[in-house]
Write a protein that holds these residues in place. Structure first.
Motif, mmCIF file in Angstrom:
data_model
loop_
_atom_site.group_PDB
_atom_site.id
_atom_site.type_symbol
_atom_site.label_atom_id
_atom_site.label_comp_id
_atom_site.label_asym_id
_atom_site.label_seq_id
_atom_site.Cartn_x
_atom_site.Cartn_y
_atom_site.Cartn_z
ATOM 1 N N GLY A 164 0.749 -1.244 0.000
ATOM 2 C CA GLY A 164 0.000 0.000 0.000
ATOM 3 C C GLY A 164 0.781 1.298 0.000
ATOM 4 N N ASN A 165 2.008 1.314 -0.473
ATOM 5 C CA ASN A 165 2.722 2.592 -0.583
ATOM 6 C C ASN A 165 2.657 3.114 -2.025
ATOM 7 N N ARG A 166 3.336 4.219 -2.301
ATOM 8 C CA ARG A 166 3.261 4.822 -3.638
ATOM 9 C C ARG A 166 3.770 3.904 -4.740
ATOM 10 N N ILE A 167 4.887 3.258 -4.503
ATOM 11 C CA ILE A 167 5.474 2.382 -5.522
ATOM 12 C C ILE A 167 4.581 1.161 -5.742
ATOM 13 N N SER A 168 4.125 0.552 -4.661
ATOM 14 C CA SER A 168 3.271 -0.628 -4.821
ATOM 15 C C SER A 168 1.934 -0.244 -5.444
ATOM 16 N N HIS A 169 1.483 0.973 -5.212
ATOM 17 C CA HIS A 169 0.250 1.461 -5.840
ATOM 18 C C HIS A 169 0.416 1.475 -7.356
ATOM 19 N N ARG A 170 1.535 1.979 -7.827
ATOM 20 C CA ARG A 170 1.801 2.011 -9.276
ATOM 21 C C ARG A 170 1.909 0.602 -9.856
ATOM 22 N N ILE A 171 2.570 -0.280 -9.135
ATOM 23 C CA ILE A 171 2.712 -1.662 -9.601
ATOM 24 C C ILE A 171 1.348 -2.348 -9.618
ATOM 25 N N ALA A 172 0.514 -2.059 -8.625
ATOM 26 C CA ALA A 172 -0.831 -2.639 -8.587
ATOM 27 C C ALA A 172 -1.653 -2.166 -9.780
ATOM 28 N N SER A 230 -0.436 -4.052 -12.729
ATOM 29 C CA SER A 230 -0.911 -5.438 -12.647
ATOM 30 C C SER A 230 -2.358 -5.544 -13.097
ATOM 31 N N CYS A 231 -3.189 -4.615 -12.652
ATOM 32 C CA CYS A 231 -4.606 -4.635 -13.051
ATOM 33 C C CYS A 231 -4.758 -4.399 -14.553
ATOM 34 N N LEU A 232 -3.966 -3.484 -15.094
ATOM 35 C CA LEU A 232 -4.030 -3.227 -16.537
ATOM 36 C C LEU A 232 -3.599 -4.452 -17.335
ATOM 37 N N ILE A 233 -2.497 -5.071 -16.925
ATOM 38 C CA ILE A 233 -2.011 -6.276 -17.604
ATOM 39 C C ILE A 233 -3.047 -7.395 -17.477
ATOM 40 N N GLU A 234 -3.615 -7.518 -16.296
ATOM 41 C CA GLU A 234 -4.641 -8.544 -16.073
ATOM 42 C C GLU A 234 -5.841 -8.326 -16.993
ATOM 43 N N PHE A 235 -6.317 -7.084 -17.086
ATOM 44 C CA PHE A 235 -7.481 -6.799 -17.920
ATOM 45 C C PHE A 235 -7.192 -7.081 -19.391
ATOM 46 N N VAL A 236 -6.044 -6.622 -19.866
ATOM 47 C CA VAL A 236 -5.667 -6.893 -21.258
ATOM 48 C C VAL A 236 -5.543 -8.394 -21.482
ATOM 49 N N GLY A 237 -4.944 -9.105 -20.517
ATOM 50 C CA GLY A 237 -4.802 -10.552 -20.628
ATOM 51 C C GLY A 237 -6.137 -11.262 -20.713
ATOM 52 N N VAL A 238 -7.087 -10.853 -19.882
ATOM 53 C CA VAL A 238 -8.411 -11.480 -19.905
ATOM 54 C C VAL A 238 -9.087 -11.236 -21.252
ATOM 55 N N ILE A 239 -8.979 -10.028 -21.767
ATOM 56 C CA ILE A 239 -9.604 -9.702 -23.053
ATOM 57 C C ILE A 239 -8.945 -10.493 -24.184
ATOM 58 N N VAL A 240 -7.624 -10.468 -24.242
ATOM 59 C CA VAL A 240 -6.905 -11.155 -25.325
ATOM 60 C C VAL A 240 -7.126 -12.663 -25.246
ATOM 61 N N VAL A 241 -6.951 -13.241 -24.074
ATOM 62 C CA VAL A 241 -7.134 -14.686 -23.920
ATOM 63 C C VAL A 241 -8.598 -15.061 -24.150
ATOM 64 N N GLY A 242 -9.507 -14.223 -23.686
ATOM 65 C CA GLY A 242 -10.924 -14.484 -23.926
ATOM 66 C C GLY A 242 -11.249 -14.551 -25.405
ATOM 67 N N ILE A 243 -10.720 -13.608 -26.163
ATOM 68 C CA ILE A 243 -10.940 -13.611 -27.620
ATOM 69 C C ILE A 243 -10.264 -14.817 -28.261
ATOM 70 N N LEU A 244 -9.006 -15.060 -27.889
ATOM 71 C CA LEU A 244 -8.269 -16.183 -28.476
ATOM 72 C C LEU A 244 -8.902 -17.533 -28.150
ATOM 73 N N SER A 245 -9.513 -17.642 -26.986
ATOM 74 C CA SER A 245 -10.126 -18.927 -26.631
ATOM 75 C C SER A 245 -11.325 -19.237 -27.532
ATOM 76 N N PHE A 246 -11.885 -18.219 -28.150
ATOM 77 C CA PHE A 246 -12.980 -18.442 -29.111
ATOM 78 C C PHE A 246 -12.472 -18.542 -30.543
ATOM 79 N N THR A 247 -11.441 -17.743 -30.888
ATOM 80 C CA THR A 247 -10.938 -17.747 -32.263
ATOM 81 C C THR A 247 -9.933 -18.861 -32.528
ATOM 82 N N HIS A 248 -9.256 -19.345 -31.492
ATOM 83 C CA HIS A 248 -8.262 -20.420 -31.615
ATOM 84 C C HIS A 248 -8.534 -21.500 -30.567
ATOM 85 N N PRO A 249 -9.676 -22.157 -30.640
ATOM 86 C CA PRO A 249 -10.022 -23.135 -29.594
ATOM 87 C C PRO A 249 -9.039 -24.298 -29.507
#
Length: 130
Positions: free
Chosen positions: A59-67, A70-89
């Motif tokens: 919960g400090n400034r640096i960990s806030h930025r990393i968090a 992490s959330c941005l990477i997670e969201f992009v990952g869910v979207i990309v993997v979600g699409i790929l799981s349908f287009t490349h089953p």
């Protein structure tokens, strides 16, 4: 970061860190050759959930930025993997945590990073002023 919704968010990320790590570990150890792409993505998801959980706990400034990252990477990952799981089953013979936009986990992997980003943005103002 450690009040109200922040505690709940940290707890949910902690549960996902544990469950994704356990699932990925089992998949890699027992049946990696069945779906190496999906299981490798499960490992990546687990690492991201662990990183987000640790940063939310610190919960400090640096960990806030990393968090936030992490959330941005997670969201992009869910979207990309979600699409790929349908287009490349064929690459997703077995589901990963993020397959089908996290449907195996009640779509929480799709919603969780958005809630995390909302909370981190909200408290980011407080962190910058302190």
């Amino acid at each position: 970061m450690h009040t109200g919704p922040g505690r709940a968010l940290t707890a949910v990320y902690g549960v996902f860190a544990l469950s994704a790590t356990a699932r990925a570990g089992y998949q890699v150890i027992r049946e990696f050759d069945v779906a190496p792409v999906a299981y490798s993505l499960s490992v990546i998801a687990a690492v991201i959930y662990i990183m987000a959980t640790i940063c939310l706990v610190i919960g400090n400034r640096i960990s806030h930025r990393i968090a936030i990252a992490s959330c941005l990477i997670e969201f992009v990952g869910v979207i990309v993997v979600g699409i790929l799981s349908f287009t490349h089953p064929q690459d997703f013979a077995k589901p990963s945590v993020w397959s089908s936009f996290g449907s195996g986990y009640g779509f929480i992997p799709l919603i969780l990073p958005l809630v995390g980003l909302w909370w981190l943005t909200l408290i980011g103002r407080r962190i910058r002023t302190s």
